[in-house]
Design an enzyme around this catalytic site. Structure first.
Site, PDB file in Angstrom:
ATOM      1  N   ASP A  80      26.584  57.879  24.568  1.00 28.46           N
ATOM      2  CA  ASP A  80      27.498  58.293  25.629  1.00 28.46           C
ATOM      3  C   ASP A  80      28.146  57.086  26.289  1.00 28.46           C
ATOM      4  O   ASP A  80      27.578  55.994  26.320  1.00 28.46           O
ATOM      5  CB  ASP A  80      26.796  59.165  26.667  1.00 28.46           C
ATOM      6  CG  ASP A  80      25.629  58.482  27.346  1.00 28.46           C
ATOM      7  OD1 ASP A  80      24.864  57.776  26.645  1.00 28.46           O
ATOM      8  OD2 ASP A  80      25.455  58.636  28.574  1.00 28.46           O
ATOM      9  N   GLU A 146      22.443  58.222  28.889  1.00 24.87           N
ATOM     10  CA  GLU A 146      22.086  56.997  29.593  1.00 24.87           C
ATOM     11  C   GLU A 146      23.014  56.743  30.773  1.00 24.87           C
ATOM     12  O   GLU A 146      22.587  56.259  31.820  1.00 24.87           O
ATOM     13  CB  GLU A 146      22.131  55.808  28.632  1.00 24.87           C
ATOM     14  CG  GLU A 146      21.401  54.568  29.130  1.00 24.87           C
ATOM     15  CD  GLU A 146      22.248  53.660  30.009  1.00 24.87           C
ATOM     16  OE1 GLU A 146      21.673  52.776  30.671  1.00 24.87           O
ATOM     17  OE2 GLU A 146      23.488  53.832  30.035  1.00 24.87           O
TER      18      GLU A 146
END
Length: 388
Positions: A80, A146
């Site tokens: 991500d 994250e």
């Protein structure tokens, strides 16, 4: 002019750059993986990795392992990325990666951290080709959470690994650790992060009649000043002194002639191993109590400090960087938090090693394209030191 899609296709891209570009083209804004892990899984399956998809909530996670016995070396990272912001402000479209005339790979995720993911994959591909029957185990722990709340990503995967009695001996997190040149900094730990939201209660009233009200801003000011000036610790050889920072203050109704009835203060401790989160809570509350405030305090422990002291992983990481770049890296625990704080609870040795961090989370994120090939060779050198 930068390399266009046609030019990129015609250019002899290295395997690492080609994979980085393939991942960067996918707009995997947290927590959306946008198919990045599928791309990685396809490569890992060809190498003989056993794949375990671990979706939690809206988050895609991956645990992949090759080998059966011996020490376990895990590569950890995230697919991500943070939002790009208005693309009009970017020199090149954020999800149309290109290599500019200065040799910079431009686009969201170049540094944080799809470049590292590509370097990890290609390093392992070369290592497995050279050592198909290598001792030990190689693993990948990949998440798409994250940059977001970090609840259903690495934190959840670590709990799964704990429950299934999976062991990690060494872990390399691909966060962009470098400062001035590739590999100049290896993060061998991180400070703890303890957040708090303080609600100070007063009595709302008219500013012309303060005797009929109680101003929580006035009452809290001396206590906040005491918190800001408190000496929490002096740090140690690995960590700077603990810091207390106020990040937001909110009060008022929007009218200029109203004394507010409540004050909200958001703050954060970044703390060393010289103190614990419980010690910080107790000391902060003692200061607030000493000032006689009517308050409520909500705490959030974002991560405890962790430190990998000199040992096999530090030796291999320093040696690998020095072998490939010709320069010896420094160890550091500076910066913010990372998913390493969750992995460290498994008791493994852990370092963070990745490209330059100068443009992470910024508009026009970029890294030197050649650095990713160098990083891949560094990762390969570390694997050889640990598993051969």
């Amino acid at each position: 002019m930068p390399s266009s899609d046609t030019a990129l296709a015609a250019t002899a891209l290295s395997p690492t750059l080609a994979l980085a570009i393939e991942l960067m083209r996918r707009p995997s804004v947290t927590p959306d993986d946008a198919g990045c892990q599928a791309v990685m899984i396809e490569r890992l399956v060809r190498l003989g990795f056993r794949i375990e998809r671990l979706p939690f909530g809206d988050v895609e996670n991956l645990w992949a392992v090759r080998g059966h016995h011996g020490a376990v070396l895990a590569f950890a990272g995230h697919t991500d990325v943070v939002p790009s912001g208005p693309s009009v402000h970017w020199q090149y479209p954020p999800f149309e990666p290109c290599i500019d005339d200065d040799g910079m790979l431009c686009g969201r995720g170049a540094a944080d951290m799809k470049g590292s993911l590509a370097a990890m994959i290609t390093a392992v591909e070369r290592f497995v080709t050279a050592y198909p029957d290598h001792p030990g185990k190689i693993a990948f722990l990949i998440t798409s959470d994250e940059e977001g709340p970090a609840q259903d990503g690495t934190r959840a995967v670590v709990e799964h690994l704990r429950e299934t009695h999976e062991r990690l001996d060494y872990c390399i997190v691909g966060e962009p650790s470098s400062s001035e040149r590739l590999g100049d900094i290896i993060k061998n730990g991180r400070r703890g992060s303890l957040g708090g939201v303080l609600h100070v209660h007063g009595i709302q009233g008219h500013v012309a009649y303060p005797h009929l009200a109680r101003n929580p801003i006035h009452e809290a000011a001396p206590a906040l000043n005491a918190l800001c000036n408190e000496h929490w610790d002096s740090g140690n050889a690995f960590f700077p002194a603990t810091s207390f920072q106020i990040s937001n203050v909110r009060a008022g109704t929007g009218a200029t002639n109203v004394i507010p009835g409540e004050l909200e203060v958001v703050f954060n401790f970044r703390y060393s191993t010289e103190v614990t989160d419980q010690t910080l809570r107790e000391r902060a509350e003692a200061i607030l109590d000493a000032h006689g405030l009517d308050y409520r305090l909500d705490w959030t422990l974002n991560g405890e400090p962790f430190l990998t002291e000199e040992g096999a992983l530090i030796e291999a990481a320093i040696g690998g960087v020095e072998e490939i770049t010709g320069s010896r890296p420094a160890l550091s625990t500076s910066g913010g938090t990372s998913d390493g704080r969750f992995i460290a609870t498994l008791g493994c040795q852990i370092v963070e090693l990745g490209p330059l961090n100068a443009t992470i989370h910024k508009i026009n994120e970029r890294v030197r394209a050649a650095d990713l090939d160098t990083l891949s060779r560094v990762y390969e050198a570390i694997i050889k030191r640990l598993l051969t």
